[in-house]
Design a protein around this motif. Structure first.
Motif, PDB file in Angstrom:
ATOM      1  N   LEU A   1      31.836  46.050  55.015  1.00 34.89           N
ATOM      2  CA  LEU A   1      33.220  45.889  55.466  1.00 34.89           C
ATOM      3  C   LEU A   1      34.060  45.138  54.438  1.00 34.89           C
ATOM      4  O   LEU A   1      35.263  45.392  54.301  1.00 34.89           O
ATOM      5  CB  LEU A   1      33.248  45.146  56.807  1.00 34.89           C
ATOM      6  CG  LEU A   1      32.648  45.880  58.011  1.00 34.89           C
ATOM      7  CD1 LEU A   1      32.707  44.995  59.251  1.00 34.89           C
ATOM      8  CD2 LEU A   1      33.366  47.196  58.273  1.00 34.89           C
TER       9      LEU A   1
ATOM     10  N   ARG B   1      39.759  48.949  54.954  1.00 33.03           N
ATOM     11  CA  ARG B   1      39.804  49.185  56.392  1.00 33.03           C
ATOM     12  C   ARG B   1      40.074  50.664  56.660  1.00 33.03           C
ATOM     13  O   ARG B   1      40.935  51.274  56.020  1.00 33.03           O
ATOM     14  CB  ARG B   1      40.909  48.322  57.015  1.00 33.03           C
ATOM     15  CG  ARG B   1      40.986  48.392  58.531  1.00 33.03           C
ATOM     16  CD  ARG B   1      42.065  47.435  59.010  1.00 33.03           C
ATOM     17  NE  ARG B   1      42.306  47.549  60.430  1.00 33.03           N
ATOM     18  CZ  ARG B   1      41.588  46.945  61.368  1.00 33.03           C
ATOM     19  NH1 ARG B   1      40.569  46.182  61.018  1.00 33.03           N
ATOM     20  NH2 ARG B   1      41.879  47.086  62.642  1.00 33.03           N
TER      21      ARG B   1
ATOM     22  N   GLU C   1      45.325  54.056  60.236  1.00 34.99           N
ATOM     23  CA  GLU C   1      44.606  54.058  61.515  1.00 34.99           C
ATOM     24  C   GLU C   1      44.779  55.373  62.273  1.00 34.99           C
ATOM     25  O   GLU C   1      43.833  55.887  62.880  1.00 34.99           O
ATOM     26  CB  GLU C   1      45.096  52.888  62.379  1.00 34.99           C
ATOM     27  CG  GLU C   1      44.315  52.704  63.668  1.00 34.99           C
ATOM     28  CD  GLU C   1      44.755  51.475  64.441  1.00 34.99           C
ATOM     29  OE1 GLU C   1      44.182  51.223  65.521  1.00 34.99           O
ATOM     30  OE2 GLU C   1      45.677  50.775  63.972  1.00 34.99           O
TER      31      GLU C   1
END
Length: 299
Positions: free
Chosen positions: A181, A186, A192
């Protein structure tokens, strides 16, 4: 007489045995210390309760006095308003009575204002004293505030992941996933929304496959999956989908390993806790048995 003397001598001998027993005397001393501690704590609590009751009583008296004064002023004002608001009532009422009521109302308002002014003066004096104390002892006030600060929930109840990361017995699976991570962006570098769209299509084609490995580029299922992702995400290229697929599979694999490690850690922790409880119960049981034997011995 002989029987009485024998009973007395037996009781005295038993009493001397009890006093001479080191375990009994030590237990009595501990009980005495505990009694003193409990008594001191109870007295402290009673004093605090009494002071709080006094403060609450003063506050209640102040509030009731303010309400009573305001109610009297309001009632008298309504009476005067009723008398002077109607011409018929005004004709039948003595003007001296109205003047008397008005003067009484004025006196009540003046007294009420003076009362509030006195209370405000007392509060200002107390405020100045507090400010002076803060200015004189800033370090003590600051240290008191630091001590009073409560820790956040994450520190009071840390997550298993954080515990395993900082534990001397580090979990390899947790470390790998956390490093993954840290080193990757991300959502694999996607935003997203696009990532969630990718996952939605992925679950449609591959969710049932628990032992999934990286699919082949020319696999029919993967080609259908890639085409649907291209339709859902505008401007995406097949190579980008392939790269994100590899990232996502690595992410899912490492996350699954971490969850398995956490599950094992929780099971071991539960077993350790259970064994400790058993040890405590066994120790208490042994101490009770020992006390019963001592009591039987002294009878």
């Amino acid at each position: 007489m002989n029987s009485r003397s024998s009973v007395a001598s037996n009781s005295l001998s038993n009493f001397s045995l009890i006093e001479s027993s080191p375990n009994t005397s030590a237990r009595l001393r501990r009980l005495k210390i505990q009694e003193d501690i409990l008594t001191a704590a109870a007295n402290k609590i009673l004093l605090n309760c009494e002071s709080e009751e006094r403060e609450n009583a003063d506050l209640k008296n102040y509030v009731s006095k303010v309400k009573r004064s305001y109610s009297e002023i309001k009632t008298l004002f309504q009476d005067i308003k009723t008398l002077t608001g109607d011409q018929d009532n005004l004709k039948n009422t003595d003007i001296d009575d109205i003047k008397k009521d008005i003067l009484e109302l004025e006196a009540k308002v003046t007294n009420f204002k003076n009362f509030l002014r006195r209370e405000l003066t007392v509060l200002r004096v107390a405020e100045k004293e507090l400010i002076q104390q803060i200015n004189d002892n800033p370090q003590e006030i600051k240290s008191g505030l630091v001590k009073a600060q409560t820790k956040p929930y994450s520190e009071l109840v840390p997550s298993p992941v954080r515990v395993l990361i900082h534990s001397p017995l580090k979990s390899v699976e947790v470390q790998r996933f956390q490093e993954f991570l840290k080193t990757t962006k991300r959502f694999g570098g996607w935003n997203e929304y696009n990532h969630n769209s990718f996952v939605s299509v992925w679950n449609k084609y591959y969710k049932q496959d628990n032992n999934l490995h990286t699919p082949y580029k020319d696999d029919a299922t993967y080609l259908r999956f890639s085409n649907e992702v291209c339709q859902k995400i505008f401007g995406i290229k097949p190579d980008e989908i392939w790269s994100h697929t590899q990232w996502y599979l690595e992410y899912v694999h490492l996350k699954s390993c971490q969850e398995e490690a956490l599950s094992k850690w929780k099971d071991n922790k539960r077993k350790i806790k259970y064994s400790k409880q058993k040890k405590v119960e066994n120790t208490e049981e042994k101490s009770k048995t020992r006390e019963q034997r001592v009591q039987v011995k002294f009878r």
